[in-house]
Design a protein around this motif. Structure first.
Motif, PDB file in Angstrom:
ATOM      1  N   ALA A   1       0.646  -1.154  -0.046  1.00 57.10           N
ATOM      2  CA  ALA A   1       0.188   0.001  -0.201  1.00 57.10           C
ATOM      3  C   ALA A   1       0.973   1.205  -0.089  1.00 57.10           C
ATOM      4  CB  ALA A   1      -1.087  -0.096   1.164  1.00 57.10           C
ATOM      5  N   GLY A   2       2.105   1.314  -0.345  1.00 60.22           N
ATOM      6  CA  GLY A   2       3.018   2.388  -0.057  1.00 60.22           C
ATOM      7  C   GLY A   2       3.119   2.805   1.166  1.00 60.22           C
ATOM      8  N   SER A   3       3.774   3.968   1.454  1.00 61.34           N
ATOM      9  CA  SER A   3       4.323   4.587   2.627  1.00 61.34           C
ATOM     10  C   SER A   3       2.901   5.247   3.475  1.00 61.34           C
ATOM     11  CB  SER A   3       5.149   5.490   2.641  1.00 61.34           C
ATOM     12  OG  SER A   3       6.500   4.769   1.845  1.00 61.34           O
ATOM     13  N   ILE A   4       2.280   4.447   4.189  1.00 63.47           N
ATOM     14  CA  ILE A   4       1.095   5.128   4.894  1.00 63.47           C
ATOM     15  C   ILE A   4       1.597   5.458   6.181  1.00 63.47           C
ATOM     16  CG2 ILE A   4      -1.143   4.485   6.013  1.00 63.47           C
ATOM     17  CD1 ILE A   4      -1.701   2.478   3.697  1.00 63.47           C
ATOM     18  N   GLY A   5       1.770   6.617   6.632  1.00 64.26           N
ATOM     19  CA  GLY A   5       2.161   7.155   7.846  1.00 64.26           C
ATOM     20  C   GLY A   5       1.252   6.973   9.231  1.00 64.26           C
ATOM     21  N   PHE A   6       1.921   7.013  10.153  1.00 66.45           N
ATOM     22  CA  PHE A   6       1.246   7.367  11.706  1.00 66.45           C
ATOM     23  C   PHE A   6       0.559   6.114  12.112  1.00 66.45           C
ATOM     24  CE2 PHE A   6       1.544  11.809  10.431  1.00 66.45           C
ATOM     25  CZ  PHE A   6       1.934  12.228  11.429  1.00 66.45           C
ATOM     26  N   VAL A   7       0.147   5.059  11.291  1.00 63.85           N
ATOM     27  CA  VAL A   7      -0.427   3.929  11.750  1.00 63.85           C
ATOM     28  C   VAL A   7       0.633   3.229  12.816  1.00 63.85           C
ATOM     29  CG1 VAL A   7      -1.522   1.636  11.353  1.00 63.85           C
ATOM     30  CG2 VAL A   7      -1.788   3.478  10.026  1.00 63.85           C
ATOM     31  N   GLY A   8       1.880   3.000  12.578  1.00 61.24           N
ATOM     32  CA  GLY A   8       2.922   2.461  13.209  1.00 61.24           C
ATOM     33  C   GLY A   8       3.430   3.095  14.408  1.00 61.24           C
ATOM     34  N   LEU A   9       3.040   4.545  14.555  1.00 64.79           N
ATOM     35  CA  LEU A   9       3.569   5.259  15.425  1.00 64.79           C
ATOM     36  C   LEU A   9       2.428   5.643  16.627  1.00 64.79           C
ATOM     37  CD1 LEU A   9       5.497   7.350  16.745  1.00 64.79           C
ATOM     38  CD2 LEU A   9       4.592   9.274  15.415  1.00 64.79           C
ATOM     39  N   ILE A  10       1.346   6.115  15.996  1.00 65.50           N
ATOM     40  CA  ILE A  10       0.392   6.369  16.874  1.00 65.50           C
ATOM     41  C   ILE A  10      -0.425   5.006  17.840  1.00 65.50           C
ATOM     42  CG2 ILE A  10      -0.215   8.569  16.071  1.00 65.50           C
ATOM     43  CD1 ILE A  10      -2.824   7.390  14.910  1.00 65.50           C
ATOM     44  N   ILE A  11      -0.843   4.082  16.956  1.00 64.56           N
ATOM     45  CA  ILE A  11      -1.336   3.013  17.552  1.00 64.56           C
ATOM     46  C   ILE A  11      -0.662   2.210  18.411  1.00 64.56           C
ATOM     47  CG2 ILE A  11      -2.389   0.782  17.119  1.00 64.56           C
ATOM     48  CD1 ILE A  11      -3.969   3.022  15.936  1.00 64.56           C
ATOM     49  N   PRO A  12       0.629   1.884  18.330  1.00 61.19           N
ATOM     50  CA  PRO A  12       1.262   1.348  19.673  1.00 61.19           C
ATOM     51  C   PRO A  12       1.129   2.400  20.881  1.00 61.19           C
ATOM     52  CG  PRO A  12       2.556   1.088  17.687  1.00 61.19           C
ATOM     53  CD  PRO A  12       1.635   1.950  17.276  1.00 61.19           C
ATOM     54  N   HIS A  13       1.525   3.583  20.454  1.00 58.48           N
ATOM     55  CA  HIS A  13       1.482   4.468  21.703  1.00 58.48           C
ATOM     56  C   HIS A  13      -0.037   4.473  22.485  1.00 58.48           C
ATOM     57  CE1 HIS A  13       5.249   6.276  22.053  1.00 58.48           C
ATOM     58  NE2 HIS A  13       5.323   6.312  20.735  1.00 58.48           N
ATOM     59  N   ALA A  14      -1.152   4.522  21.742  1.00 57.69           N
ATOM     60  CA  ALA A  14      -2.508   4.706  22.024  1.00 57.69           C
ATOM     61  C   ALA A  14      -2.711   3.333  22.855  1.00 57.69           C
ATOM     62  CB  ALA A  14      -3.324   4.677  21.028  1.00 57.69           C
ATOM     63  N   CYS A  15      -2.128   2.072  22.348  1.00 64.75           N
ATOM     64  CA  CYS A  15      -2.531   0.841  23.037  1.00 64.75           C
ATOM     65  C   CYS A  15      -1.529   0.849  24.580  1.00 64.75           C
ATOM     66  CB  CYS A  15      -2.303  -0.323  22.181  1.00 64.75           C
ATOM     67  SG  CYS A  15      -3.239  -0.479  20.947  1.00 64.75           S
ATOM     68  N   ARG A  16      -0.661   1.224  24.441  1.00 67.97           N
ATOM     69  CA  ARG A  16       0.563   1.490  25.503  1.00 67.97           C
ATOM     70  C   ARG A  16      -0.076   2.325  26.749  1.00 67.97           C
ATOM     71  NH1 ARG A  16       4.473   2.286  22.742  1.00 67.97           N
ATOM     72  NH2 ARG A  16       5.314   0.062  22.678  1.00 67.97           N
ATOM     73  N   PHE A  17      -0.686   3.360  26.192  1.00 70.93           N
ATOM     74  CA  PHE A  17      -1.141   4.415  27.356  1.00 70.93           C
ATOM     75  C   PHE A  17      -2.513   3.775  27.735  1.00 70.93           C
ATOM     76  CE2 PHE A  17      -4.043   8.197  28.256  1.00 70.93           C
ATOM     77  CZ  PHE A  17      -3.102   8.865  28.902  1.00 70.93           C
ATOM     78  N   ALA A  18      -3.043   2.963  26.953  1.00 71.38           N
ATOM     79  CA  ALA A  18      -4.427   2.464  27.611  1.00 71.38           C
ATOM     80  C   ALA A  18      -4.164   1.111  28.535  1.00 71.38           C
ATOM     81  CB  ALA A  18      -5.540   2.247  26.404  1.00 71.38           C
ATOM     82  N   LEU A  19      -3.134   0.199  27.935  1.00 72.39           N
ATOM     83  CA  LEU A  19      -2.994  -1.017  28.666  1.00 72.39           C
ATOM     84  C   LEU A  19      -1.757  -1.184  29.360  1.00 72.39           C
ATOM     85  CD1 LEU A  19      -4.407  -3.079  25.615  1.00 72.39           C
ATOM     86  CD2 LEU A  19      -5.625  -2.472  27.804  1.00 72.39           C
ATOM     87  N   GLY A  20      -0.925  -0.355  29.393  1.00 70.60           N
ATOM     88  CA  GLY A  20       0.516  -0.520  29.758  1.00 70.60           C
ATOM     89  C   GLY A  20       1.630  -1.094  28.779  1.00 70.60           C
ATOM     90  N   PRO A  21       2.731  -1.330  29.335  1.00 73.30           N
ATOM     91  CA  PRO A  21       3.911  -1.720  28.502  1.00 73.30           C
ATOM     92  C   PRO A  21       3.987  -3.286  28.280  1.00 73.30           C
ATOM     93  CG  PRO A  21       4.694  -1.198  30.568  1.00 73.30           C
ATOM     94  CD  PRO A  21       3.213  -0.975  30.773  1.00 73.30           C
ATOM     95  N   ASP A  22       2.931  -4.140  28.820  1.00 80.99           N
ATOM     96  CA  ASP A  22       3.158  -5.500  28.811  1.00 80.99           C
ATOM     97  C   ASP A  22       2.994  -5.921  27.434  1.00 80.99           C
ATOM     98  OD1 ASP A  22       3.209  -8.119  28.971  1.00 80.99           O
ATOM     99  OD2 ASP A  22       2.039  -8.176  30.736  1.00 80.99           O
ATOM    100  N   HIS A  23       3.905  -6.569  26.668  1.00 79.65           N
ATOM    101  CA  HIS A  23       3.964  -6.850  25.149  1.00 79.65           C
ATOM    102  C   HIS A  23       2.856  -8.255  25.212  1.00 79.65           C
ATOM    103  CE1 HIS A  23       7.299  -4.320  24.822  1.00 79.65           C
ATOM    104  NE2 HIS A  23       6.982  -4.019  23.491  1.00 79.65           N
ATOM    105  N   ARG A  24       2.553  -8.884  26.305  1.00 80.29           N
ATOM    106  CA  ARG A  24       1.595  -9.875  25.994  1.00 80.29           C
ATOM    107  C   ARG A  24       0.362  -9.488  25.709  1.00 80.29           C
ATOM    108  NH1 ARG A  24       3.023 -12.668  31.789  1.00 80.29           N
ATOM    109  NH2 ARG A  24       2.977 -10.483  32.134  1.00 80.29           N
ATOM    110  N   LEU A  25      -0.144  -8.270  26.228  1.00 78.30           N
ATOM    111  CA  LEU A  25      -1.369  -7.467  25.846  1.00 78.30           C
ATOM    112  C   LEU A  25      -1.084  -6.731  24.492  1.00 78.30           C
ATOM    113  CD1 LEU A  25      -2.982  -6.472  29.322  1.00 78.30           C
ATOM    114  CD2 LEU A  25      -3.664  -8.569  27.727  1.00 78.30           C
ATOM    115  N   LEU A  26      -0.007  -6.077  24.584  1.00 76.04           N
ATOM    116  CA  LEU A  26       0.230  -4.825  23.256  1.00 76.04           C
ATOM    117  C   LEU A  26       0.357  -5.644  22.201  1.00 76.04           C
ATOM    118  CD1 LEU A  26       0.704  -2.050  23.327  1.00 76.04           C
ATOM    119  CD2 LEU A  26       3.184  -2.495  23.311  1.00 76.04           C
TER     120      LEU A  26
END
Length: 324
Positions: A246-271
């Motif tokens: 799909a080409g270079s689609i920006g911000f998905v790989g930046l804001i989604i991990p941060h939003a999920c980490r902000f909501a659930l914490g840094p545990d990668h088992r959930l993240l």
């Protein structure tokens, strides 16, 4: 989260320049399942569902790659494109569009370009990836190497755009912004996403340690060098898969991990699973908006993700600052 994914796919199938009602959607789904003669509704559903599934796997791949990059570099600003892999994909794809035209070769060239840059970067940063020295020293060196490689790819992309004729320029620009209008079902992307996701879930504890206590990982039984190299290879495969689709689609790989980490914490088992589903759902929703905001004209989905991503990321930063 599964309800969010289903809701995004349903939303993408219903809206567009030719909207479908729930009854029409039900009948069209029945026609497709039973291979009955095509109606207008079933043809529209087939096209939209195929595009929505491509968007979902691309968004999930970008979000998962963002999680990997942030764990590997221990940098909150890391995203799938930070090491220049998208630049390599752009060089391959734009060269193919310019000299050979569009088609499946564009996807192959984009994937090959991203993997080629990954191999170059892996060779240049091998000492940093194998765990020599402290993690605090190796991550910036790896990041700097990626930035330099990305700058070189950016220069080549600028050269290609400057010599491109008008007939090819629009397609090249759309590809660089990020566009799902010509995507097809890609089983390889699903296989890569599944395999990397399974590996990450099995090694989520080790990734937690690498992200938060990398300097003490060896005392906890973690081979930090091997883990870093595997994280890099997995992130490269995910990024190459997404960019080639799909080409270079920006911000998905930046804001989604941060939003999920902000909501659930840094545990990668959930993240890991939550970020994948959220990233796929977000990109499907954004692509549906790209198809309908200026219907019948379609916008590149990268424009929509940027317009949503910028204010969301600023709000996240403001909330993080207030919590400290």
């Amino acid at each position: 989260m599964l309800a969010m994914a289903c809701a995004s796919l349903l939303f993408a199938c219903l809206i567009g320049s030719v909207p479908l009602s729930l009854l029409e959607l039900k009948e069209a789904t029945w026609n497709l399942i039973n291979d009955q003669p095509r109606t207008l509704a079933s043809s529209v559903l087939d096209l939209r569902l195929s595009r929505a599934l491509s968007g979902f796997v691309t968004g999930a791949t970008l979000a998962l790659s963002g999680v990997l990059m942030q764990a590997l570099l221990r940098n909150p600003l890391a995203d799938p494109y930070v090491l220049g892999l998208s630049g390599g994909a752009s060089v391959g794809a734009l060269s193919t569009i310019l000299f050979w035209g569009a088609g499946v070769m564009v996807d192959v060239a984009a994937f090959g370009g991203a993997i080629s840059v990954a191999c170059i970067l892996f060779a240049l940063a091998y000492r940093d990836l194998r765990g020599a020295g402290s993690s605090e020293g190796s991550a910036p060196l790896l990041l700097l190497t990626g930035v330099i490689v990305a700058s070189g790819c950016g220069a080549i992309v600028t050269l290609l755009l400057s010599i491109a004729p008008d007939t090819s320029l629009r397609g090249m620009v759309f590809w660089m912004i990020g566009d799902l209008s010509n995507t097809q079902p890609r089983y390889v992307s699903w296989v890569i996403l599944f395999c990397v996701g399974v590996w990450m879930m099995k090694n989520a504890r080790a990734i937690n340690i690498a992200a938060m206590h990398a300097d003490n990982a060896s005392t906890l039984g973690i081979n930090i060098g091997r883990l870093r190299k595997t994280l890099f290879v997995c992130a490269a495969l995910l990024t190459a898969s997404a960019v080639s689709a799909a080409g270079s689609i920006g911000f998905v790989g930046l804001i989604i991990p941060h939003a999920c980490r902000f909501a659930l914490g840094p545990d990668h088992r959930l993240l890991i699973p939550v970020a994948s589903i959220a990233g796929g759902s977000f990109l499907v929703f954004a692509d549906a908006l790209a198809r309908t905001v200026m219907s019948p004209q379609q916008l590149p989905v990268g424009v929509i993700t940027a317009m949503i991503g910028v204010p969301v990321f600023l709000v996240q930063l403001h909330q993080l600052r207030r919590s400290r």
